[in-house]
Design a protein around this motif. Structure first.
Motif, PDB file in Angstrom:
ATOM      1  N   SER A  41       0.863  -1.176   0.000  1.00 23.29           N
ATOM      2  CA  SER A  41       0.000   0.000   0.000  1.00 23.29           C
ATOM      3  C   SER A  41       0.900   1.227   0.000  1.00 23.29           C
ATOM      4  CB  SER A  41      -0.934  -0.005   1.209  1.00 23.29           C
ATOM      5  OG  SER A  41      -0.191   0.103   2.396  1.00 23.29           O
ATOM      6  N   ASP A  56       1.032   5.865  -0.806  1.00 22.84           N
ATOM      7  CA  ASP A  56       0.357   7.149  -1.031  1.00 22.84           C
ATOM      8  C   ASP A  56       0.962   7.851  -2.245  1.00 22.84           C
ATOM      9  OD1 ASP A  56      -1.397   7.021   1.092  1.00 22.84           O
ATOM     10  OD2 ASP A  56       0.035   7.888   2.502  1.00 22.84           O
ATOM     11  N   HIS A 102      -4.479   7.301  -1.345  1.00 18.64           N
ATOM     12  CA  HIS A 102      -3.942   6.044  -0.845  1.00 18.64           C
ATOM     13  C   HIS A 102      -4.361   4.898  -1.770  1.00 18.64           C
ATOM     14  CE1 HIS A 102      -2.075   3.579   2.182  1.00 18.64           C
ATOM     15  NE2 HIS A 102      -3.114   2.772   2.179  1.00 18.64           N
TER      16      HIS A 102
END
Lengths: 331, 128
Positions: free
Chosen positions: B58, B60, B69
């Protein structure tokens, strides 16, 4: 001179050439995306040297930017905005006249299901704003006053508004026209294989190297699933659905495709996909069929030979026009 | 007249045969190489992130409104957080096939699945 040395050289050169050839991409193909007209515009082009493809795609994007400035209602300097601000209309460019002419024709044939004069209604709902609202009936009635297929008259390049308050909104057709023009620009530059996709409104020019273009159609109630896949060349594919732009209030979904009769989001369909000669026509027909619902929608389509439709009704049932199957890819 | 290979020595064959094998192995390796499907993210028109689709993570991406995000997992790549007002991008679902696109128009973020050749995708474009 012995035979074996030249033969060895030839063999090695041949192998090197084979390896080099195998390492090259089969065809030059480029794929570029930009955020334009409030959506993602993607252009793929192939079958020509990379430099030529780059120039052609640049020109196609420039054409779409130009049309965005000409036809958008959120740009206060656009021709369409000036028409909305004027009391009675006025002279328009040939391109704006062509787009409005096509829109009025679909509006008339669809009995007003497609409408170019919903600017006030859309502003009232604010569906694209941060805080959309469900307006009261009185406000909706006021926003619908004077709209309809006869609210505008086009004589050549002279557009007359029959109500000074009418706000023209070409959102249901301008994006499609811009895609058509981008394809024309690519053609003029010798590109025979390309796809221009503006947020689901797309035209597929020519073929991929080995087959026609394949387009997946979104399953409206399952984000990561495809309803079916169609195979097309030199055709437009347009989908309108209630799942892309919407808000929810009190458990009710309110989407962006409005029924001009009620002033509320149309309730007959989950999605409509049109295959047509041009994206502008496909765009207008997709909206009209969505508003009319499956039965009336398919009757309207009878007036457009060459156009096909796949409709997902509100209950999830599928309704296809008779010629749709010729585009289907076997699962 | 004898065929050319009758003039070649054992030493010639010892040179040529490994070269032939190496070249053919190279061609086979290129042909069999995995698609190399990647997630490519652009912000404001500039490519700012690229990663394999098969490696969960994950991250940003900074846009004019703030960070968007994104998550890559077994379902594909999807937008899970955004500073944009309407959050339409959060409801777009995952992208996993070559050519699939996700976008946050207000935050100028564009997410694309790229696969060389794109031949493994069941379709070239998605109409939605």
């Amino acid at each position: 001179m012995p035979w074996n040395r030249p033969l060895m050289i030839v063999l090695l050169a041949g192998l090197l050439a084979l390896t080099w050839w195998r390492l090259q991409p089969a065809d030059d193909e480029i794929r570029r995306s930009q955020l334009l007209m409030g959506t993602v515009v993607e252009i793929m082009a192939g079958g020509r040297p990379a430099g030529q493809l780059e120039d052609a795609v640049d020109a196609a994007f420039s054409e779409m930017v130009r049309l965005d400035h000409l036809l958008s209602s959120y740009n206060q300097d656009s021709e369409v905005s000036r028409l909305s601000q004027s009391a009675s209309g006025g002279a328009v460019s040939a391109e704006t006249a062509a787009v409005i002419g096509l829109g009025l024709e679909v509006a008339r044939r669809s009995g007003g299901a497609f409408d170019l004069t919903l600017g006030r209604l859309k502003a009232l709902w604010g569906i694209d704003r941060e805080n959309p609202v469900v307006p009261n009936r009185q406000a909706i009635t006021a926003a619908l006053a004077g709209i309809g297929p006869n609210a505008l008259t086009l004589n050549g390049r002279q557009l007359n508004k029959h109500d000074a308050e009418l706000q023209i909104d070409l959102g249901g057709i301008a994006k499609g026209y811009a895609v058509d023009r981008a394809i024309a620009v690519l053609r003029e530059r010798g590109i025979a294989s390309a796809a221009v996709n503006a947020g689901g409104d797309m035209y597929l020019l020519g073929q991929r190297p080995e087959r026609p273009w394949r387009v997946g159609i979104q399953q409206p109630r399952q984000k990561d699933a495809v309803l079916e896949t169609v195979q097309v060349s030199d055709r437009a594919v347009v989908t309108s659905g209630d799942y892309e732009r919407f808000f929810e209030k009190d458990g009710q979904r309110y989407h962006h495709i409005f029924d001009p009769q009620s002033g509320f989001p149309a309730r007959g369909c989950q999605s409509v996909t049109i295959i047509a000669d041009s994206v502008a026509l496909g765009d207008a027909l997709a909206t009209a069929l969505f508003v009319l619902g499956p039965q009336e929608g398919l009757r309207l389509l009878d007036q457009y030979p060459g156009a096909e439709a796949l409709i997902v009704a509100t209950d999830g049932s599928l309704h296809a026009s008779p010629g749709w199957t010729k585009y289907q890819v076997a699962p | 007249m004898k065929a050319p290979w009758h003039y070649m020595t054992v030493g010639d064959w010892l040179v040529i045969l490994p070269l032939i094998c190496a070249a053919l192995a190279g061609v086979a390796w290129v042909a069999a190489a995995p698609g190399g499907t990647r997630v490519v993210v652009t912000s404001g028109g500039e490519t700012c992130f690229s990663a394999p689709l098969d490696q969960p993570r994950s991250f940003d991406i900074e846009g004019p409104l703030g960070p968007t995000h994104l998550v890559i997992d077994e379902q594909g790549v999807r937008i899970t957080g955004s500073p944009c007002p309407r959050k339409i991008c959060l409801s777009m679902g995952p992208a996993r096939h070559s050519g699939d696109l996700l976008a946050c128009v207000p935050n100028r973020i564009l997410v694309r699945i790229d696969s060389p050749g794109g031949k493994e995708a069941p379709y070239d474009l998605l109409s939605r």
